[in-house]
Design an enzyme around this catalytic site. Sequence first.
Site, PDB file in Angstrom:
ATOM      1  N   GLU A   1      -5.368  -5.048  10.745  1.00 41.16           N
ATOM      2  CA  GLU A   1      -4.329  -4.041  10.947  1.00 41.16           C
ATOM      3  C   GLU A   1      -4.593  -3.312  12.260  1.00 41.16           C
ATOM      4  O   GLU A   1      -5.401  -2.357  12.289  1.00 41.16           O
ATOM      5  CB  GLU A   1      -4.351  -3.023   9.808  1.00 41.16           C
ATOM      6  CG  GLU A   1      -4.091  -3.627   8.445  1.00 41.16           C
ATOM      7  CD  GLU A   1      -3.517  -2.599   7.484  1.00 41.16           C
ATOM      8  OE1 GLU A   1      -2.409  -2.835   6.995  1.00 41.16           O
ATOM      9  OE2 GLU A   1      -4.150  -1.558   7.253  1.00 41.16           O
TER      10      GLU A   1
ATOM     11  N   HIS B   1      -9.487   1.231   5.201  1.00 41.55           N
ATOM     12  CA  HIS B   1      -8.204   1.388   5.886  1.00 41.55           C
ATOM     13  C   HIS B   1      -8.404   2.356   7.066  1.00 41.55           C
ATOM     14  O   HIS B   1      -9.195   3.298   6.966  1.00 41.55           O
ATOM     15  CB  HIS B   1      -7.163   1.937   4.903  1.00 41.55           C
ATOM     16  CG  HIS B   1      -5.773   1.911   5.470  1.00 41.55           C
ATOM     17  ND1 HIS B   1      -5.330   2.849   6.368  1.00 41.55           N
ATOM     18  CD2 HIS B   1      -4.745   1.046   5.283  1.00 41.55           C
ATOM     19  CE1 HIS B   1      -4.085   2.562   6.711  1.00 41.55           C
ATOM     20  NE2 HIS B   1      -3.702   1.471   6.072  1.00 41.55           N
TER      21      HIS B   1
ATOM     22  N   GLY C   1       2.517   2.094  10.784  1.00 39.76           N
ATOM     23  CA  GLY C   1       3.480   3.175  10.612  1.00 39.76           C
ATOM     24  C   GLY C   1       4.235   3.543  11.872  1.00 39.76           C
ATOM     25  O   GLY C   1       4.916   4.566  11.919  1.00 39.76           O
TER      26      GLY C   1
ATOM     27  N   LYS D   1       0.047   4.265  -0.279  1.00 43.49           N
ATOM     28  CA  LYS D   1      -0.569   5.455   0.322  1.00 43.49           C
ATOM     29  C   LYS D   1      -0.317   6.672  -0.583  1.00 43.49           C
ATOM     30  O   LYS D   1      -0.381   6.547  -1.802  1.00 43.49           O
ATOM     31  CB  LYS D   1      -0.065   5.651   1.754  1.00 43.49           C
ATOM     32  CG  LYS D   1      -0.205   4.357   2.584  1.00 43.49           C
ATOM     33  CD  LYS D   1       0.010   4.559   4.037  1.00 43.49           C
ATOM     34  CE  LYS D   1      -0.137   3.221   4.761  1.00 43.49           C
ATOM     35  NZ  LYS D   1      -0.077   3.321   6.211  1.00 43.49           N
TER      36      LYS D   1
ATOM     37  N   ASN E   1       0.869  -1.179   0.000  1.00 45.77           N
ATOM     38  CA  ASN E   1       0.000   0.000   0.000  1.00 45.77           C
ATOM     39  C   ASN E   1       0.904   1.226   0.000  1.00 45.77           C
ATOM     40  O   ASN E   1       1.504   1.566   1.023  1.00 45.77           O
ATOM     41  CB  ASN E   1      -0.874  -0.043   1.268  1.00 45.77           C
ATOM     42  CG  ASN E   1      -1.703   1.213   1.452  1.00 45.77           C
ATOM     43  OD1 ASN E   1      -1.804   2.039   0.542  1.00 45.77           O
ATOM     44  ND2 ASN E   1      -2.303   1.345   2.628  1.00 45.77           N
TER      45      ASN E   1
ATOM     46  N   GLU F   1      -6.742   4.750   8.043  1.00 44.49           N
ATOM     47  CA  GLU F   1      -6.519   6.159   7.689  1.00 44.49           C
ATOM     48  C   GLU F   1      -7.743   6.747   6.991  1.00 44.49           C
ATOM     49  O   GLU F   1      -8.019   7.944   7.118  1.00 44.49           O
ATOM     50  CB  GLU F   1      -5.250   6.274   6.829  1.00 44.49           C
ATOM     51  CG  GLU F   1      -3.999   6.063   7.680  1.00 44.49           C
ATOM     52  CD  GLU F   1      -2.793   5.496   6.954  1.00 44.49           C
ATOM     53  OE1 GLU F   1      -2.777   5.490   5.709  1.00 44.49           O
ATOM     54  OE2 GLU F   1      -1.868   5.031   7.655  1.00 44.49           O
TER      55      GLU F   1
ATOM     56  N   SER G   1       3.367  -2.316  10.302  1.00 44.25           N
ATOM     57  CA  SER G   1       4.818  -2.369  10.481  1.00 44.25           C
ATOM     58  C   SER G   1       5.422  -3.726  10.118  1.00 44.25           C
ATOM     59  O   SER G   1       6.342  -4.202  10.777  1.00 44.25           O
ATOM     60  CB  SER G   1       5.204  -1.963  11.911  1.00 44.25           C
ATOM     61  OG  SER G   1       4.822  -0.621  12.168  1.00 44.25           O
TER      62      SER G   1
HETATM   63  P1  PGA Z   1       2.846   0.176   7.644  1.00 43.52           P
HETATM   64  O1  PGA Z   1       1.379   0.397   7.021  1.00 43.52           O
HETATM   65  O2  PGA Z   1       3.359  -1.119   7.064  1.00 43.52           O
HETATM   66  O3  PGA Z   1       3.632   1.373   7.227  1.00 43.52           O
HETATM   67  O4  PGA Z   1       2.665   0.067   9.129  1.00 43.52           O
HETATM   68  C1  PGA Z   1       0.485  -0.670   6.854  1.00 43.52           C
HETATM   69  C2  PGA Z   1      -0.798  -0.171   6.298  1.00 43.52           C
HETATM   70  O5  PGA Z   1      -1.216   0.938   6.653  1.00 43.52           O
HETATM   71  O6  PGA Z   1      -1.439  -0.868   5.480  1.00 43.52           O
END
Ligand code: PGA
Length: 249
Positions: A164, A94, A170, A12, A10, A96, A204
Amino acid sequence: MPRTALIAGNWKMHGLTADLAYFDALAPEAAETGADVLICPPATLLMAAAARCGEGPVMIGGQNCHAQETGAHTGDLSAAMLADAGARFVILGHSERRCDHGETDPDVRAKAEAALAAGLVPIICVGETQAERESGDAERVVARQLAGSLPDNSQKMEVVIAYEPVWAIGTGLTASSEDVAAMHAFIRTRLPEPLTTRILYGGSVKPDNAAELLSLADVDGALVGGASLKVSDFSSIIRAIGRDSELLR
Ligand code: PGA
């Protein structure tokens, strides 16, 4: 019923046309693995990325879609538009999007139904916040998200779930193997098609923790944010699944 592992990146809000060479470097890695490999770039790169990947082993997906097919929705993209641009999957719900854009479970469900109608496979994200985990509510929250976000027709169509934990995205923090295994097993019991639905872990995932996370029962792949931006890191994660990994379990 075997489930083929899915390693999804992803991007983003990262990526410009100058970054498309990434796909040339990723293709040989993706060809070597038994896993499915997917990259979800920003919408501006979908067509170019899909053209670059062609019929090769790297699939392309979107990061969001609108629930309507067409209409007066400035700045939005329908599932059919993503499919038309070459997407095969779309990430939905997601954290976010849920947090920054106020997306609710019914919103996610409507988008997932639109995605299925357009021939896309929705990757429906669920996960608890740190406060919810600390108060012992993680399973209740995830159960509520699944019940509210999964489309009604998901028995007949392919959907992917991504677990997640919000506090792991992140942050460099990952859930313990025990907690991931327990949550994935719990999610499996809540699915209309428990044997065939793939459940990804996200939060992560990095080259140094991928092998352990991907070896867990009921973890059918990974949704990778930050570590998908460097092709060497993402390739290491793909390699962690192993070569014979038409997996699976
Ligand atoms: P990350 O993000 O691997 O940077 O923690 C995962 C995600 O948001 O799908």
